[in-house]
Design an enzyme around this catalytic site. Sequence first.
Site, PDB file in Angstrom:
ATOM      1  CG  ASP A  17      21.597  37.091  -4.517  1.00  0.00           C
ATOM      2  OD1 ASP A  17      22.517  37.679  -4.921  1.00  0.00           O
ATOM      3  OD2 ASP A  17      21.799  36.212  -3.621  1.00  0.00           O
ATOM      4  CG  ASP A  19      27.713  35.220  -3.015  1.00  0.00           C
ATOM      5  OD1 ASP A  19      28.066  34.264  -3.812  1.00  0.00           O
ATOM      6  OD2 ASP A  19      28.454  35.955  -2.672  1.00  0.00           O
TER       7      ASP A  19
END
Length: 226
Positions: A17, A19
């Site tokens: 991922d 963020d």
Amino acid sequence: MTAHRILSWSPAAIVFDCDGTLMDTEQHWQEARNITFRAFGLKPPAGFADRAKGMHYTECGALMAEETGKPDLVENLTGTLLDTFTALVERDPVTMPGAASLVRRAARHLPLAVASNCPREVVESCLDRAGLLGCFGHVVVAEEGVRPKPQPDVYRVAARLCGVPPEEALAVEDSLTGMESARRAGLRVLGIGPRPPGREAEKADLWVAHLADGELLAWARSRIGV
């Protein structure tokens, strides 16, 4: 779900991922939401930040409109949110602890990808300014029929582009929304951050506080060769 599923295993690819996992952008999302609420004379509902974490920005804009009773402002709130966030990130891109070192070392041994709910231009700009974009063979975002997390699409596509079955790939995530996406796609999941109470903790196979965690680095040396 047990830590043994990761600690005794060697992945064939890693999907990160962005963020809150690679880039410290959660503070920017929080500030962007607050600025957007203020721009329209609205007050953030109690607990909104927790409910919005990991959401695609379009879903966040819709939630902002719904919870403030302003359904006619969905498009305006969403556009302002994205523009504000993009400006904040471009001004101050910051990597999460241990992220840059682990990514650079892992990229020497395994195919890496990013799976994100953020727009492509934001993800690629963040990673480029952090000097990490070249470490990733693929950046997968919610676009062109690829649904956002918690749907499994971004992780399923990322594993395929890395050339491995989902069950041979590791997802690295900080949000429960993202963990749900990765699990539904069939990846094993490394959770970053405080281990939540109750059943939510089961969304990750192993939890570590950050990517500089000693147990994680020992595993990476023995199982990946970094």
